[in-house]
Design a protein around this motif. Structure first.
Motif, PDB file in Angstrom:
ATOM      1  N   TYR A 571       0.830  -1.211   0.000  1.00  0.00           N
ATOM      2  CA  TYR A 571       0.000   0.000   0.000  1.00  0.00           C
ATOM      3  C   TYR A 571       0.863   1.260   0.000  1.00  0.00           C
ATOM      4  O   TYR A 571       0.479   2.286  -0.576  1.00  0.00           O
ATOM      5  N   TYR A 574       1.617   1.860  -3.484  1.00  0.00           N
ATOM      6  CA  TYR A 574       0.443   2.432  -4.158  1.00  0.00           C
ATOM      7  C   TYR A 574       0.343   3.932  -3.884  1.00  0.00           C
ATOM      8  O   TYR A 574       0.120   4.736  -4.802  1.00  0.00           O
ATOM      9  N   CYS A 578       0.428   7.246  -6.371  1.00  0.00           N
ATOM     10  CA  CYS A 578      -0.605   8.292  -6.387  1.00  0.00           C
ATOM     11  C   CYS A 578       0.025   9.668  -6.209  1.00  0.00           C
ATOM     12  O   CYS A 578      -0.327  10.623  -6.904  1.00  0.00           O
ATOM     13  N   ARG A 717      -3.370   7.177   3.947  1.00  0.00           N
ATOM     14  CA  ARG A 717      -4.164   7.690   2.821  1.00  0.00           C
ATOM     15  C   ARG A 717      -4.708   9.081   3.131  1.00  0.00           C
ATOM     16  O   ARG A 717      -4.685   9.980   2.290  1.00  0.00           O
ATOM     17  N   LEU A 742     -12.792   1.037   1.401  1.00  0.00           N
ATOM     18  CA  LEU A 742     -12.143   1.822   0.343  1.00  0.00           C
ATOM     19  C   LEU A 742     -10.652   1.497   0.277  1.00  0.00           C
ATOM     20  O   LEU A 742     -10.086   1.296  -0.808  1.00  0.00           O
ATOM     21  N   GLN A 745     -10.225  -2.021  -1.106  1.00  0.00           N
ATOM     22  CA  GLN A 745     -10.464  -2.072  -2.549  1.00  0.00           C
ATOM     23  C   GLN A 745      -9.272  -1.506  -3.319  1.00  0.00           C
ATOM     24  O   GLN A 745      -8.859  -2.063  -4.346  1.00  0.00           O
ATOM     25  N   GLU A 746      -8.675  -0.415  -2.829  1.00  0.00           N
ATOM     26  CA  GLU A 746      -7.510   0.164  -3.502  1.00  0.00           C
ATOM     27  C   GLU A 746      -6.334  -0.808  -3.469  1.00  0.00           C
ATOM     28  O   GLU A 746      -5.626  -0.979  -4.462  1.00  0.00           O
ATOM     29  N   TRP A 747      -6.117  -1.444  -2.335  1.00  0.00           N
ATOM     30  CA  TRP A 747      -5.019  -2.415  -2.218  1.00  0.00           C
ATOM     31  C   TRP A 747      -5.233  -3.571  -3.184  1.00  0.00           C
ATOM     32  O   TRP A 747      -4.316  -3.994  -3.892  1.00  0.00           O
ATOM     33  N   THR A 749      -7.097  -3.689  -5.960  1.00  0.00           N
ATOM     34  CA  THR A 749      -6.971  -3.255  -7.351  1.00  0.00           C
ATOM     35  C   THR A 749      -5.510  -3.078  -7.741  1.00  0.00           C
ATOM     36  O   THR A 749      -5.099  -3.438  -8.850  1.00  0.00           O
ATOM     37  N   TYR A 750      -4.721  -2.527  -6.828  1.00  0.00           N
ATOM     38  CA  TYR A 750      -3.307  -2.307  -7.116  1.00  0.00           C
ATOM     39  C   TYR A 750      -2.577  -3.639  -7.295  1.00  0.00           C
ATOM     40  O   TYR A 750      -1.784  -3.797  -8.233  1.00  0.00           O
TER      41      TYR A 750
END
Length: 757
Positions: A571, A574, A578, A717, A742, A745-747, A749-750
């Protein structure tokens, strides 16, 4: 700073002169000026209890007169319901207002729930433009005047929903250094823009509709991009655009002749512009058209994201090589000819050692191929997690000598010749690459050189431990040492993992209990990772080892169990991406939890703190003023986050349990910052023994037993993706299920983006 804010600042900058604004909306008393949109037809329809029917095309864009009315109505709602002082449209505090906007929309128009995200995105864009118009009309030229704090009469008359308090908060942010800095960045970016369009609002969308109405089919995006840059007289807007337009025409002709093929974003427009598409952006299309929607509507084959990423990496590497050659006056073709051997073996297989076609009389006789081989496991050093990682199974020829050759290259001291039969990590780099191969998957069945210390013979597996290296325990003589990974169950040595594989079956997912957004990774892990395979994610820094994510990591994360330091590090990677995309990579530095968490037991405590403090010093050396250091830290199976400001000699300690920092943490931070101050020459005498200020900060408090890791991800985040992230985090008292989902989900997807199919 969020992406929404950066786009707002970028919108507020132009080359040479201010961007033309819609400030005429504030001149309602002047004859002939455009007034603020009221949309009386919508109000009439609402009073009748009816709704306006809106149609959407295959790309998800509202079309026709009704679509234009919907867009205008969203603008009205944005001015009425979204405060002008808001810094980030994605803020959780705006959720009630967003729901009110959506309710107003579905009350007046027939819009399906599937378009809710698009409607709210359009609302955020409209609110951003409205803030820009207010700034240009009333604030920009009077930013330093005291009179700017008072609402202008035209704002009071036309927009009664804007209170005096709203206006003062709006002015306060426009006076901050963050806004000024981002404004300057936006000006610099805008100077690089050479391909501005000649159309007005929604130019791409309207041109797309015009072509569809005439031909009955959608035009390729390069056609729309070109058409929206041609003036009424048929000429391109400027010479730079004409060059791109001519390139588009040439590639279009090649495409017609079959000599050019578009794959995914590597199409005519991308080739003509010369730089790749970024995720979330699709040039030549309305900002509300996603890449998937465009490809589905146009039936264009989509490129594997891993392949696209590798192409971008190779292109960047090629540019770097060209720049270095030009800088040092190196002719690459001449250098390649000089490096090439005079005679080369004609057979190209890398599955056998290479020999020269003509034997040199002075050359030593080639060493015979060792006949005795042993089953073995092949490892690579893991510089991130510590220890070694199993990457392949094969056979080793242990009787080799340094003068033996592999593919025409001397074996060298400390290396052995091996063959690879079963790759565990196909895209792992070879420790000793050849002229023909770089990755594990490229030498399956062939011979390569391998460091002897990273080869474990099968017969010795019962005695060898391939876990992370640790100091010997004098009281545990003859016992296997096992290192605990921060924040989860013990990290077992490779022999124990192999022994348990035959006895234990990995847990299976209950897919019905998993959120829909997380299921794709769960399906993949169940089918492809349960055999011990791993997903390789790129590290935060290019010179670090990849981050390997296995079945247990994915299972624990998706099923909301304790998460590992590997998951935390993924993360971090990620968030680094970003920040880099948003231009915020100069604001934060991350420290991997593997480098600072006290995971080793039975070691010299003073030396161990010294080692971890040195890791911190190494990372923050030469750190500029104003940059914050985010350091996830795990002690006693509990995650916390430290936010370090070295130049202020202060640390904010975010603990999801609300407790004060422990002794190990305080000693680690104090030692690291004191020695760092000596290193940079700051306060050599009087501040040497000054105790670093470590303050326990307010933050959301966890309610469960295993939520601390997810809370720390949320903390990072919140801080990195918001303007006043630290203040927002300290004003929050809790995280709800949606906040944690949230992050999950970001983790997910990455991690999915690095799967190799």
């Amino acid at each position: 700073m969020s992406k929404d804010q950066q786009e707002e600042v970028l919108t507020q900058t132009q080359v040479g002169k201010p961007r033309r604004t819609n400030s005429s909306r504030f001149n309602a008393d002047e004859e002939g000026k455009r007034r603020a949109t009221l949309l009386k037809r919508v109000h009439v329809v609402r009073t009748r209890g009816e709704r306006i029917q809106v149609s959407f095309d295959a790309k998800g864009q509202p079309i026709g007169k009704e679509g234009d009315e919907l867009q205008s109505w969203i603008g009205v709602l944005a001015r009425e319901h979204i405060p002008i002082w808001i810094a980030d449209f994605r803020s959780a505090d705006l959720e009630p207002r967003k729901e009110q906007v959506w309710l107003e929309v579905v009350t007046s128009f027939t819009v399906d729930e599937s378009h809710k995200k698009q409607v709210l995105k359009s609302c955020g864009e409209s609110a951003k433009c409205f803030r820009y118009d207010l700034y240009q009309a009333f604030v920009r030229d009077h930013i330093d005047d005291e009179s700017v704090w008072q609402r202008p009469a035209k704002v009071v008359n036309n927009y009664p929903t804007i209170s005096q308090d709203d206006w003062e908060r709006f002015i306060t942010y426009r006076r901050t250094g963050d806004f000024k800095r981002l404004s300057d960045q936006g000006i610099e970016r805008r100077k690089k823009s050479k391909y501005g369009s000649t159309t007005g609002r929604d130019g791409y969308r309207k041109r797309d509709q015009e072509i569809f109405e005439k031909t009955g089919s959608y035009a390729d995006r390069h056609v729309i991009w070109r058409d929206t840059r041609i003036k009424p007289d048929g000429e391109y807007k400027n010479p730079s655009i004409k060059i791109i337009g001519d390139q588009i025409d040439e590639l279009t002709q090649q495409d017609t002749q079959g000599s050019f093929e578009s794959v995914g974003t590597e199409d005519i427009l991308t080739k003509s512009l010369g730089n790749p598409e970024h995720s979330g952006r699709l040039r030549g299309q309305s900002k509300f058209v996603k890449q998937a929607q465009y490809y589905n509507a146009m039936h264009v084959p989509r490129e594997n994201p891993e392949v696209s990423f590798m192409k971008r990496q190779l292109a960047a590497l090629e540019r770097t090589v060209q720049e270095l050659c030009a800088k040092h006056g190196i002719n690459r073709e001449t250098m390649a000819e000089e490096a090439a051997p005079e005679t080369v073996d004609q057979h190209n297989s890398f599955k056998a050692s290479c020999t020269l076609n003509e034997k040199d009389a002075d050359a030593p006789d080639p060493q015979p191929m060792p006949n005795e081989s042993k089953e073995c496991q092949l490892f690579l050093t893991d510089f991130i997690n510590g220890g070694e990682v199993l990457v392949a199974l094969g056979k080793a020829y242990m009787d080799c000598v340094p003068t033996d050759t592999v593919h025409g290259i001397l074996l060298g001291a400390g290396n052995v010749r091996v063959t690879i039969s079963v790759p565990k990590l196909k895209r792992a780099l070879l420790p000793i690459p050849t002229n023909e191969a770089t990755y594990i998957e490229e030498v399956v069945g062939g011979f390569v050189a391998w460091p002897k210390k990273l080869v474990v013979i099968q017969s010795s597996l019962s005695q060898a431990s391939r876990g992370p290296s640790q100091a010997p325990d004098p009281e545990a003589k003859g016992k296997k040492r096992i290192k605990k990974r921060a924040g989860r169950k013990k990290l077992q040595s490779q022999p124990e993992v192999q022994q348990q594989t035959a006895k234990e079956v990995p847990p299976t997912f209950d897919f019905d209990a998993i959120p829909i957004e997380l299921r794709p990774l769960a399906y993949y892990a169940q089918s492809s990772l349960s055999d011990g395979s791993q997903i390789s994610c790129p590290p935060q820094q290019s010179d670090e080892m990849p981050i390997y994510t296995g079945y247990e990591d994915v299972y624990d994360f998706i099923t909301f169990k304790e998460i590992s330091a590997s998951s935390i590090t993924v993360y971090i990677s990620y968030l680094s991406d970003c920040c880099a995309r948003a231009g915020l990579d100069q604001r934060f530095v991350f420290i991997s939890p593997f480098l600072v968490s006290p995971v080793q037991q039975n070691v010299d405590r003073v030396a161990y703190i010294r080692e971890r403090a040195d890791n911190i010093i190494r990372i923050i050396t030469n750190i500029p003023r104003g940059r914050l250091v985010l350091m996830p830290y795990n002690s006693d199976q509990h995650w916390i986050l430290a936010v370090i400001n070295p130049w202020d000699d202060s640390v904010l300690y975010f603990n999801p349990l609300g407790n004060d920092p422990g002794e190990d943490f305080q000693q680690l931070i104090t030692l690291a910052l004191n020695d760092w101050k000596l290193l940079v020459g700051r306060g050599i005498t009087k501040r040497r023994n000054c105790k670093t200020l470590i303050q326990t900060a307010r933050c959301p408090i966890q309610q469960g037993n295993v939520q601390c890791g997810y809370f720390v991800l949320g903390f990072m985040r919140e801080i990195t993706l918001n303007v006043d992230g630290l203040a927002l985090l300290q004003n929050k008292t809790s995280y709800n299920e949606a906040d944690l989902n949230l992050v999950r989900q970001e983790w997910t997807t990455y991690v999915m983006s690095f799967i190799q199919y």
